[in-house]
Design an enzyme around this catalytic site. Structure first.
Site, PDB file in Angstrom:
ATOM      1  N   HIS A   1       0.858  -1.198   0.000  1.00 18.80           N
ATOM      2  CA  HIS A   1       0.000   0.000   0.000  1.00 18.80           C
ATOM      3  C   HIS A   1       0.893   1.246   0.000  1.00 18.80           C
ATOM      4  O   HIS A   1       1.744   1.397   0.880  1.00 18.80           O
ATOM      5  CB  HIS A   1      -0.843   0.060   1.278  1.00 18.80           C
ATOM      6  CG  HIS A   1      -2.045  -0.811   1.272  1.00 18.80           C
ATOM      7  ND1 HIS A   1      -1.996  -2.170   1.122  1.00 18.80           N
ATOM      8  CD2 HIS A   1      -3.365  -0.506   1.429  1.00 18.80           C
ATOM      9  CE1 HIS A   1      -3.225  -2.664   1.181  1.00 18.80           C
ATOM     10  NE2 HIS A   1      -4.075  -1.684   1.366  1.00 18.80           N
TER      11      HIS A   1
ATOM     12  N   GLU B   1      -1.682   6.380  -1.079  1.00 14.02           N
ATOM     13  CA  GLU B   1      -3.108   6.445  -0.721  1.00 14.02           C
ATOM     14  C   GLU B   1      -3.269   7.647   0.209  1.00 14.02           C
ATOM     15  O   GLU B   1      -3.723   8.706  -0.197  1.00 14.02           O
ATOM     16  CB  GLU B   1      -3.561   5.145  -0.032  1.00 14.02           C
ATOM     17  CG  GLU B   1      -5.025   5.138   0.378  1.00 14.02           C
ATOM     18  CD  GLU B   1      -5.388   4.020   1.382  1.00 14.02           C
ATOM     19  OE1 GLU B   1      -4.482   3.458   2.028  1.00 14.02           O
ATOM     20  OE2 GLU B   1      -6.596   3.762   1.540  1.00 14.02           O
TER      21      GLU B   1
ATOM     22  N   ASP C   1     -12.347  -2.430   1.378  1.00 13.94           N
ATOM     23  CA  ASP C   1     -13.050  -2.898   2.586  1.00 13.94           C
ATOM     24  C   ASP C   1     -14.545  -2.643   2.354  1.00 13.94           C
ATOM     25  O   ASP C   1     -15.096  -1.625   2.821  1.00 13.94           O
ATOM     26  CB  ASP C   1     -12.558  -2.111   3.808  1.00 13.94           C
ATOM     27  CG  ASP C   1     -11.054  -2.245   3.995  1.00 13.94           C
ATOM     28  OD1 ASP C   1     -10.604  -3.267   4.529  1.00 13.94           O
ATOM     29  OD2 ASP C   1     -10.332  -1.332   3.559  1.00 13.94           O
TER      30      ASP C   1
HETATM   31  N1  ADE Z   1      -6.138  -1.861   5.921  1.00 14.42           N
HETATM   32  C1  ADE Z   1      -7.397  -2.051   5.569  1.00 14.42           C
HETATM   33  N2  ADE Z   1      -7.783  -1.139   4.651  1.00 14.42           N
HETATM   34  C2  ADE Z   1      -6.711  -0.347   4.427  1.00 14.42           C
HETATM   35  C3  ADE Z   1      -6.472   0.762   3.597  1.00 14.42           C
HETATM   36  N3  ADE Z   1      -7.406   1.280   2.783  1.00 14.42           N
HETATM   37  N4  ADE Z   1      -5.259   1.339   3.642  1.00 14.42           N
HETATM   38  C4  ADE Z   1      -4.319   0.836   4.445  1.00 14.42           C
HETATM   39  N5  ADE Z   1      -4.494  -0.215   5.234  1.00 14.42           N
HETATM   40  C5  ADE Z   1      -5.676  -0.804   5.230  1.00 14.42           C
HETATM   41 ZN    ZN Z   2      -6.193  -1.741   1.155  1.00 16.13          ZN
END
Ligand code: ADE
Ligand code: ZN
Length: 334
Positions: free
Chosen positions: A194, A197, A277
């Site tokens: 990740h 973001e 999610d």
């Molecule tokens: N864990 C669950 N969703 C997440 C997200 N959008 N960014 C980082 N960690 C996460």
């Molecule tokens: Zn994620």
């Protein structure tokens, strides 16, 4: 058009298993495990309650802490894959976080056997293929990450196809996690992290310059703010796992027209469309494909192309990949 989008053979590469649990299922699991859920966990409408990235992660942790038995993992995996399959998904990779399970006293083996059972049951009933990416959690630090990578390598399972990292992107620097990612890479696992973001393009540079062989970036949307980075991602064929609904819900962008999906596609970067999610962000992989048409003006051909790019950048074994790419190619748009 929308009916036809529902039927597109879809591929989801970015969901957090613990973040896919619907409120009704959390309540059911909490009840059978004798866990009292905090009233404030839900809004008056019955959705998960959170205000920003930090409170979202807290709610997510709270939901995860209801999972205590192998059967809980079986049920959430099955429920998630079933809902994907009902929206036309043929293949889904989901992140599991052994750190969350360990906190509840669960063994890695029990988590995996539950997930594997859910994957088998969903494939038997709905034909969807599910696979697992083991993830470490960035804000839990580099030592924990090494522990998780080593656990994955020491106890391999045919459904585990890669290694990843989620969590709070603002904590630590990428090179702190080199030892963990080196363990995964040396054992032949492709990796995704990740980045880009919550933090900007510098965070994506940090990952691709300091971690070994990263195949995909989770989100990476903030890369669009840096032309040089966009070119580098395209040249190095690093795919972005894009989750527009999640980005809007977490207020990365004020509205759909500010989201850079089209700009990223025009730059020739490989992308997938994902839910992240689903119940937290009121989305699903199917809704993300609908969003593609509604908010990004993508037609069926472009959406099918995204599905093909996703399958090609998946961590599935060669045989599964070529079989499913063929299925996508053979799908008739008319
Ligand atoms: N864990 C669950 N969703 C997440 C997200 N959008 N960014 C980082 N960690 C996460
Ligand atoms: Zn994620």
């Amino acid at each position: 058009m929308y009916q036809k989008i529902r039927q597109i053979p879809k591929v989801e590469l970015h969901s957090h298993l613990e973040g896919t649990i619907q409120p009704s299922l959390v309540k059911q699991i909490a009840k059978r495990n004798n866990i009292k859920l905090r009233d404030g966990l839900f809004t008056p409408q019955g959705d998960f309650a959170w205000d920003d990235f930090v409170t979202f992660l807290q709610a997510y942790d709270e939901v995860s802490s209801c999972l205590q038995y192998s059967k809980d993992y079986r049920d959430i995996t099955y429920d998630y894959l079933k809902s994907c399959a009902l929206e036309g998904t043929i293949y889904a990779e989901t992140f599991i976080s052994p750190d969350h399970a360990a906190e509840m006293g669960m063994s890695y083996e029990d988590v995996l056997s539950g997930c594997a059972q859910g994957i088998d049951d969903a494939e038997r009933e709905f034909g969807i293929i599910g696979r697992i990416i083991v993830t470490c959690v960035r804000h839990l630090g580099p030592q924990q990450a090494v522990r998780i990578a080593q656990l994955m390598v020491d106890e391999p399972h045919p459904y585990i196809v890669g290694f990843g990292m989620g969590g709070d992107e603002s904590q630590y620097v990428a090179s702190d996690f080199t030892p963990a990612f080196q363990i995964a890479i040396d054992a032949g696992y492709p990796c995704t992290v990740h980045a880009g973001e919550v933090c900007g393009s510098e965070s994506v540079w940090d990952v691709i310059n300091h971690l070994p062989m990263i195949s995909r970036i989770g989100h990476g949307v903030r890369s669009a703010e840096d032309d040089e980075l966009i070119k580098t991602l395209a040249n190095r064929k690093i795919s972005l796992e894009i989750c527009p609904g999640s980005n809007l819900a977490l207020a990365l962008y004020p509205d759909w027209k500010s989201h850079p999906l089209n700009h990223i596609l025009e730059a020739g970067i490989s992308v997938s469309l994902n839910s992240d999610d689903p119940p937290f962000f009121n989305t699903s992989v199917g809704k993300e494909y609908q969003n593609g048409a509604e908010h990004f003006n993508l037609d069926l051909k472009q959406l099918l192309y995204i599905s093909r790019m996703a399958m090609e950048s998946s961590f599935a074994d060669t045989k599964t990949k070529s079989h499913l790419v063929k299925q996508i190619n053979e799908w008739s748009i008319d």
